[in-house]
Design a protein around this motif. Sequence first.
Motif, PDB file in Angstrom:
ATOM      1  N   UNK A  80       0.744  -1.427   0.201  1.00 40.12           N
ATOM      2  CA  UNK A  80       0.374  -0.124  -0.188  1.00 40.12           C
ATOM      3  C   UNK A  80       1.125   1.746   0.253  1.00 40.12           C
ATOM      4  N   UNK A  81       2.211   1.195   0.688  1.00 39.28           N
ATOM      5  CA  UNK A  81       2.824   2.544   0.880  1.00 39.28           C
ATOM      6  C   UNK A  81       3.768   2.669  -0.905  1.00 39.28           C
ATOM      7  N   UNK A  82       3.666   1.478  -1.175  1.00 37.99           N
ATOM      8  CA  UNK A  82       4.792   2.085  -2.541  1.00 37.99           C
ATOM      9  C   UNK A  82       3.314   2.317  -3.486  1.00 37.99           C
ATOM     10  N   UNK A  83       2.460   1.771  -3.412  1.00 36.65           N
ATOM     11  CA  UNK A  83       1.514   2.231  -4.698  1.00 36.65           C
ATOM     12  C   UNK A  83       0.927   3.327  -4.120  1.00 36.65           C
ATOM     13  N   UNK A  84       0.762   4.021  -2.608  1.00 33.64           N
ATOM     14  CA  UNK A  84       0.287   5.023  -2.572  1.00 33.64           C
ATOM     15  C   UNK A  84       1.333   6.105  -2.847  1.00 33.64           C
ATOM     16  N   UNK A  85       2.569   6.371  -2.803  1.00 34.14           N
ATOM     17  CA  UNK A  85       3.322   6.664  -3.080  1.00 34.14           C
ATOM     18  C   UNK A  85       4.323   6.615  -5.011  1.00 34.14           C
ATOM     19  N   UNK A  86       3.418   6.401  -5.630  1.00 31.39           N
ATOM     20  CA  UNK A  86       3.899   6.338  -7.061  1.00 31.39           C
ATOM     21  C   UNK A  86       2.909   6.044  -7.485  1.00 31.39           C
ATOM     22  N   UNK A  87       3.024   6.099  -8.716  1.00 27.91           N
ATOM     23  CA  UNK A  87       1.795   5.906  -9.949  1.00 27.91           C
ATOM     24  C   UNK A  87       1.535   4.499 -10.286  1.00 27.91           C
ATOM     25  N   UNK A  88       1.573   3.560  -9.255  1.00 25.85           N
ATOM     26  CA  UNK A  88       1.720   2.229 -10.051  1.00 25.85           C
ATOM     27  C   UNK A  88       0.273   1.432  -8.571  1.00 25.85           C
ATOM     28  N   UNK A  89      -0.063   0.066  -9.166  1.00 21.67           N
ATOM     29  CA  UNK A  89      -0.765  -0.134  -8.998  1.00 21.67           C
ATOM     30  C   UNK A  89      -1.170  -1.270  -7.856  1.00 21.67           C
ATOM     31  N   UNK A  90      -0.319  -2.339  -8.697  1.00 26.98           N
ATOM     32  CA  UNK A  90       0.359  -3.268  -8.299  1.00 26.98           C
ATOM     33  C   UNK A  90       1.462  -4.093  -8.073  1.00 26.98           C
ATOM     34  N   UNK A  91       1.838  -4.512  -6.985  1.00 27.81           N
ATOM     35  CA  UNK A  91       3.390  -5.400  -6.537  1.00 27.81           C
ATOM     36  C   UNK A  91       3.559  -6.780  -6.585  1.00 27.81           C
ATOM     37  N   UNK A  92       4.642  -6.622  -6.886  1.00 24.28           N
ATOM     38  CA  UNK A  92       4.893  -8.580  -6.609  1.00 24.28           C
ATOM     39  C   UNK A  92       5.953  -8.425  -5.743  1.00 24.28           C
ATOM     40  N   UNK A  93       6.573  -9.406  -4.625  1.00 24.60           N
ATOM     41  CA  UNK A  93       6.887  -8.977  -4.063  1.00 24.60           C
ATOM     42  C   UNK A  93       8.239  -9.800  -4.309  1.00 24.60           C
ATOM     43  N   UNK A  94       9.255 -10.061  -3.872  1.00 23.65           N
ATOM     44  CA  UNK A  94      10.229 -10.581  -4.736  1.00 23.65           C
ATOM     45  C   UNK A  94      11.569 -10.764  -3.198  1.00 23.65           C
ATOM     46  N   UNK A  95      12.876 -10.912  -3.321  1.00 18.58           N
ATOM     47  CA  UNK A  95      14.105 -10.839  -3.104  1.00 18.58           C
ATOM     48  C   UNK A  95      15.275 -10.466  -2.892  1.00 18.58           C
ATOM     49  N   UNK A  96      15.268 -10.182  -4.844  1.00 15.56           N
ATOM     50  CA  UNK A  96      16.642  -8.894  -4.878  1.00 15.56           C
ATOM     51  C   UNK A  96      16.246  -8.475  -6.364  1.00 15.56           C
ATOM     52  N   UNK A 254      10.821  -6.164  -5.116  1.00 17.02           N
ATOM     53  CA  UNK A 254       9.655  -5.973  -5.733  1.00 17.02           C
ATOM     54  C   UNK A 254       9.582  -4.902  -7.216  1.00 17.02           C
ATOM     55  N   UNK A 255       8.282  -5.657  -7.835  1.00 22.45           N
ATOM     56  CA  UNK A 255       7.809  -5.447  -9.051  1.00 22.45           C
ATOM     57  C   UNK A 255       6.448  -4.371  -9.122  1.00 22.45           C
ATOM     58  N   UNK A 256       7.025  -3.335  -9.414  1.00 21.50           N
ATOM     59  CA  UNK A 256       5.418  -2.593  -9.048  1.00 21.50           C
ATOM     60  C   UNK A 256       5.110  -2.342 -10.269  1.00 21.50           C
ATOM     61  N   UNK A 257       3.895  -2.318 -11.022  1.00 23.09           N
ATOM     62  CA  UNK A 257       3.422  -2.540 -12.123  1.00 23.09           C
ATOM     63  C   UNK A 257       1.797  -1.673 -12.384  1.00 23.09           C
ATOM     64  N   UNK A 272       7.861 -16.444  -5.382  1.00 27.41           N
ATOM     65  CA  UNK A 272       8.289 -17.113  -5.036  1.00 27.41           C
ATOM     66  C   UNK A 272       8.085 -18.068  -3.885  1.00 27.41           C
ATOM     67  N   UNK A 273       9.535 -18.340  -3.399  1.00 28.52           N
ATOM     68  CA  UNK A 273       8.503 -19.305  -1.798  1.00 28.52           C
ATOM     69  C   UNK A 273       9.118 -18.089  -0.558  1.00 28.52           C
ATOM     70  N   UNK A 274      10.231 -16.880  -0.572  1.00 29.85           N
ATOM     71  CA  UNK A 274      10.155 -16.079   0.977  1.00 29.85           C
ATOM     72  C   UNK A 274       9.827 -14.740   0.097  1.00 29.85           C
ATOM     73  N   UNK A 275       9.995 -14.377  -1.040  1.00 32.38           N
ATOM     74  CA  UNK A 275       9.017 -12.771  -1.957  1.00 32.38           C
ATOM     75  C   UNK A 275       8.128 -12.525  -0.504  1.00 32.38           C
ATOM     76  N   UNK A 276       7.979 -11.013   0.145  1.00 31.52           N
ATOM     77  CA  UNK A 276       6.495 -10.910   1.250  1.00 31.52           C
ATOM     78  C   UNK A 276       6.521 -11.532   2.371  1.00 31.52           C
ATOM     79  N   UNK A 277       7.603 -12.156   2.893  1.00 29.57           N
ATOM     80  CA  UNK A 277       7.689 -12.821   4.567  1.00 29.57           C
ATOM     81  C   UNK A 277       7.418 -11.256   5.252  1.00 29.57           C
ATOM     82  N   UNK A 278       7.064 -11.889   6.427  1.00 36.22           N
ATOM     83  CA  UNK A 278       6.599 -10.904   6.770  1.00 36.22           C
ATOM     84  C   UNK A 278       8.282 -10.028   7.749  1.00 36.22           C
ATOM     85  N   UNK A 279       8.733 -10.851   7.440  1.00 39.78           N
ATOM     86  CA  UNK A 279      10.086  -9.992   8.628  1.00 39.78           C
ATOM     87  C   UNK A 279      10.298  -8.366   7.623  1.00 39.78           C
TER      88      UNK A 279
END
Length: 386
Positions: A80-96, A254-257, A272-279
Amino acid sequence: MSKSYLMNTYGRFDVTFEKGEGTKLYDKEGNEYLDFVSGVAVNCLGHCNPVIVNTIKEQSSKLMHISNYYWNENAMKLTEILCKNSDFDKVFMCNSGTEAIEAGLKLARKYGSIHGGEEKKEIIYMENSFHGRTMGALSVTGQPKYQESFRPLIGDVKSVKFNDQEDIKIKISKNTAAVIVEPIQGEGGIIPAKKEYLKLLRELCDENGAVLIFDEVQCGMGRTGKLFAYEKFGVVPDIVCIAKALGGGFPIGAMVAKENVAASFVPGDHGNTYGGNPLACAVATSVLGELIDKKIIEVNVNEKSGYLFDKLKKLKEKYHIISDVRGMGLLVGVEIKSDIKKIINTCFENKLLLITAGANVIRFLPPLNVSFEEIDKALSIFEKAL
């Protein structure tokens, strides 16, 4: 302790670090170094920033990993922070960063196949670019020295000359699924794209139904003086790939789109296994809080950038072996006519950490909360090396 068990994949300096604090690193003998590498633009808040350390302590005692079969509030808050501070709507979380690039390439090809058929899968990339070392990212990296030993790479890719408007006009077509570009070429020598060139890429992608991808792995997350580098150029791509500074030292990407492009992915297309993990997401949320809410980007980066560029340009006037000073924000390249390795090694001997960017450029990547005094100290050591 033996060094022999690590694979020979890096050219390391002969030092072993044990502790870090802010812009300082300490080796096992207790020697202090001034770090203007920042883990290659990763440690945006310096080493062991208390906010990051406390977040890791608190979150690691609650929940670290659950997989993406379940929701977690930290991932939802971060996206939500990434999208509200950009021109994008969706995020895919990853590790690198490389993982973010791979996700962007796959999404662009899926979008292309949906809207243009099976022939629409070509990816255009820039000469002198760098996007990573996995097979997909390597295939669109415009530096043959990284590619030669690993061919065949993925097909249906094509290179164009960076900042050359005529070359891209000739080579883009209705079969082009995506154009990928770094707003500022990092490993290629800290070379900013021209605003007119990025605007043309946007126009040509729109005309040909292609996805425009910005690789902001190194130049994003505040380093240019804006949260996203695209904001400095006034051109909004369809996909942005980020990592490095997003976690302030903790692995996350992350990839935002845009919504219309992101809708091409359905469950099973990518993951991916670890993407978007809580920590990792908790850490990244804390980092963004410091960068945005504490105005480190808005105030500190822009003030210190002007100061650093001014000092370096004065050194250029004084020392004729400096042929150019370029970059944006706190992503700075100093082009040298002489042996840059000798200069970097001399700085290292005098306890200043710098690295190269390409064959003849020295890269300055201080933490985004660097002080004026630390810039002065670094430049004093650098001048002695010159």
